[in-house]
Design a protein around this motif. Structure first.
Motif, PDB file in Angstrom:
ATOM      1  N   THR A   1       0.700  -1.318   0.052  1.00 35.70           N
ATOM      2  CA  THR A   1       0.056   0.126  -0.092  1.00 35.70           C
ATOM      3  C   THR A   1       0.755   1.070   0.103  1.00 35.70           C
ATOM      4  O   THR A   1       0.543   2.106  -0.641  1.00 35.70           O
ATOM      5  N   ALA A   2       1.835   1.151   0.860  1.00 38.70           N
ATOM      6  CA  ALA A   2       2.872   2.417   1.040  1.00 38.70           C
ATOM      7  C   ALA A   2       3.569   2.610  -0.518  1.00 38.70           C
ATOM      8  O   ALA A   2       3.700   3.824  -0.873  1.00 38.70           O
TER       9      ALA A   2
ATOM     10  N   ARG B   1      -1.650   4.683   7.923  1.00 39.23           N
ATOM     11  CA  ARG B   1      -0.459   5.377   7.871  1.00 39.23           C
ATOM     12  C   ARG B   1       0.527   4.881   6.721  1.00 39.23           C
ATOM     13  O   ARG B   1       1.045   5.779   6.049  1.00 39.23           O
ATOM     14  N   ALA B   2       0.495   3.682   6.256  1.00 42.83           N
ATOM     15  CA  ALA B   2       1.112   3.238   4.985  1.00 42.83           C
ATOM     16  C   ALA B   2       0.678   3.967   3.960  1.00 42.83           C
ATOM     17  O   ALA B   2       1.451   4.473   2.820  1.00 42.83           O
ATOM     18  N   SER B   3      -0.539   4.413   3.668  1.00 46.26           N
ATOM     19  CA  SER B   3      -1.142   4.913   2.714  1.00 46.26           C
ATOM     20  C   SER B   3      -0.733   6.639   2.271  1.00 46.26           C
ATOM     21  O   SER B   3      -0.889   6.901   1.267  1.00 46.26           O
ATOM     22  N   ILE B   4      -0.204   7.001   3.370  1.00 44.45           N
ATOM     23  CA  ILE B   4       0.243   8.475   3.132  1.00 44.45           C
ATOM     24  C   ILE B   4       1.429   8.583   2.890  1.00 44.45           C
ATOM     25  O   ILE B   4       1.894   9.852   2.782  1.00 44.45           O
ATOM     26  N   VAL B   5       2.254   7.536   2.761  1.00 43.54           N
ATOM     27  CA  VAL B   5       3.801   7.780   2.456  1.00 43.54           C
ATOM     28  C   VAL B   5       3.789   8.117   1.131  1.00 43.54           C
ATOM     29  O   VAL B   5       4.825   8.945   1.072  1.00 43.54           O
ATOM     30  N   GLY B   6       3.119   8.157   0.428  1.00 45.52           N
ATOM     31  CA  GLY B   6       3.249   8.801  -1.222  1.00 45.52           C
ATOM     32  C   GLY B   6       3.013  10.109  -1.386  1.00 45.52           C
ATOM     33  O   GLY B   6       2.998  10.670  -2.406  1.00 45.52           O
TER      34      GLY B   6
ATOM     35  N   PRO C   1       2.293   5.820  -7.218  1.00 44.37           N
ATOM     36  CA  PRO C   1       1.868   6.000  -8.547  1.00 44.37           C
ATOM     37  C   PRO C   1       0.195   6.286  -8.444  1.00 44.37           C
ATOM     38  O   PRO C   1      -0.347   6.980  -9.373  1.00 44.37           O
ATOM     39  N   PHE C   2      -0.531   5.675  -7.520  1.00 45.60           N
ATOM     40  CA  PHE C   2      -2.078   5.768  -7.435  1.00 45.60           C
ATOM     41  C   PHE C   2      -2.392   7.183  -7.300  1.00 45.60           C
ATOM     42  O   PHE C   2      -3.290   7.668  -7.958  1.00 45.60           O
ATOM     43  N   THR C   3      -1.642   7.874  -6.289  1.00 43.70           N
ATOM     44  CA  THR C   3      -2.001   8.985  -5.935  1.00 43.70           C
ATOM     45  C   THR C   3      -1.368  10.297  -6.891  1.00 43.70           C
ATOM     46  O   THR C   3      -1.818  11.493  -7.011  1.00 43.70           O
TER      47      THR C   3
END
Length: 434
Positions: A332-333, A372-377, A338-340
């Motif tokens: 997810t991180a 938390r992992a999702s905001i790394v990008g 690329p997703f965001t």
């Protein structure tokens, strides 16, 4: 059938907001209601939606008062002294100018508003870059990457979206991420130092004898009448106490920001008329952010209440290789970059993250760890052509978006990897699920 309805709802939502047929605010409300009716849950929609909104109410309150508090601190001139100090120290040295740009952007972007950060930083630094002959791409790249790191604060947006999408406390997402964010800041300053050295080798150090010795007139406040220079120490102490209480978890985040804002308003603007003016000045920004959070309550309420998210996660688990499942937090991180970049934050956090999180729960990875992992990008996200404020930055810096992306995209990716590594080392989310 629920799986099909769930994926159709997410795809429809993402398509409509990415093609700009609907705003995210409207799509978050209308699309889940239509799909809830179509899937046969008409009579249960009311309780589902109210449940979703109720769970997100604390996040909405926190965002409202956090935005007001930091806007108030900027208006009052709290950040003017460090900005003036940076401008005084950089002088004609490209190395100092480069590092000063990064430091300035990190300070100003604390309020979570990208447009304000770009206007303040570019207006302060571009004359120096032009005078010295430094590349404005370096300035723009450092500013936007600083904004990406500080965008991970709860009042910046993505953290609030992740928390609202997964119904977790924003402080539980943000506070453990602070060390990883600090590593990201150090990495950014290291990059600024590296490019500053290169520019110093190319241009040398110029003596700006006719430059003003002090910068007493420089201010980051857009409202001269709101400045309170005599209260800088008081405001600084209040902000330090707020940050300490936030990290220490003394009170819930919404309560902390409500109290801090109220105290700041009484100290700085005891006149009722001025209090109304300060709130009105920032009402537009608050309405846009808080309205989105409450609208998300409709979307997440229907998605979870109907059982769609659970059905979708089971389908996802069926196609994810067994050996990849325990690594979903790290996956997810990584995919958040690329997703965001290729889709909006709304599409990623409200459309994709809940499905990944439900799948990860089968491997012992909690919702807050996935948040938390999702905001790394986020440092990569701001370079996306889908982010409106990025066009303001390239316009102010007088460069092309493609030039900025070519320069900063690889560096932003590197910062994300530093943040990811630090997060894994500090146990913010697991490398391997249980």
């Amino acid at each position: 059938m629920l799986t099909l309805f769930g994926f159709a709802m997410v795809i429809t939502f993402m398509t409509l907001i990415m093609t700009k047929r609907l705003s995210a605010l409207i799509a978050l409300i209308v699309i889940p209601v239509l799909f809830g009716i179509a899937s046969g849950f008409t009579s249960q929609l009311g309780p589902m939606i109210m449940s979703g909104i109720t769970k997100l109410a604390p996040t909405g309150v926190m965002l409202m008062f956090a935005i007001l508090y930091f806007a108030l601190m900027i208006d009052s001139g709290l950040f003017d002294p460090p900005v003036r100090l940076i401008l005084k120290m950089v002088k004609g040295d490209p190395l100092r100018i480069s590092v000063g740009t990064a430091a300035l952007a990190l300070i100003v972007s604390l309020d979570g508003d990208g447009a304000t950060t770009y206007m303040i930083c570019v207006s302060a630094m571009l004359p120096l870059y032009s005078r010295i002959g430094m590349s404005p791409r370096i300035m723009a790249g450092l500013i936007i990457m600083a904004g990406g790191i500080m965008n991970m604060t709860p009042w910046g947006g993505p953290t609030a979206r992740a928390a609202s999408a997964l119904h977790v406390d924003p402080s539980d997402v943000f506070v453990p991420m602070i060390p990883a964010m600090a590593v990201g800041c150090i990495a950014l300053l290291g990059m600024a130092w590296f490019y500053g050295l290169r520019e110093r080798a190319r241009l040398g150090v110029l003596q700006l004898d006719d430059a003003p010795e002090n910068h007493t007139e420089v201010t980051v406040s857009q409202y001269p009448e709101a400045r309170r220079p005599k209260l800088i120490l008081v405001n600084g102490l209040l902000t330090l106490c707020l940050m300490a209480a936030l990290i220490g978890g003394v009170l819930p985040l919404p309560v902390l920001f409500m109290l801090a804002f109220s105290i700041a308003m009484i100290i700085n603007y005891p006149c009722l008329k001025m209090q109304k003016e300060r709130i009105a000045a920032h009402a537009g920004n608050i309405l846009a952010v808080v309205g989105l959070i409450f609208a998300a309550g409709v979307f997440t309420g229907v998605l979870s209440g109907t059982g769609m998210v659970e059905a979708m996660s089971k389908s996802l688990l069926a196609v994810i290789p067994e050996e990849m499942g325990p690594y979903l937090a790290v996956v997810t991180a990584l995919v958040s970059m690329p997703f965001t970049f290729f889709m909006s934050n709304d599409a990623f956090y409200y459309g994709i993250l809940p499905v990944l999180t439900e799948a990860a729960s089968h491997y012992g990875i909690s919702a807050v760890e996935m948040a938390r992992a999702s905001i790394v990008g986020q440092p990569v996200h701001l370079l996306s052509p889908l982010v409106p404020s990025t066009y303001l930055l390239v316009g102010l810096a007088k460069i092309e978006l493609g030039d900025l992306q070519r320069f900063a995209l690889k560096l932003a990716t590197l910062i994300c990897l530093f943040i990811l590594g630090a997060a894994l080392l500090t146990g913010v989310f697991p490398l391997v699920g249980h």
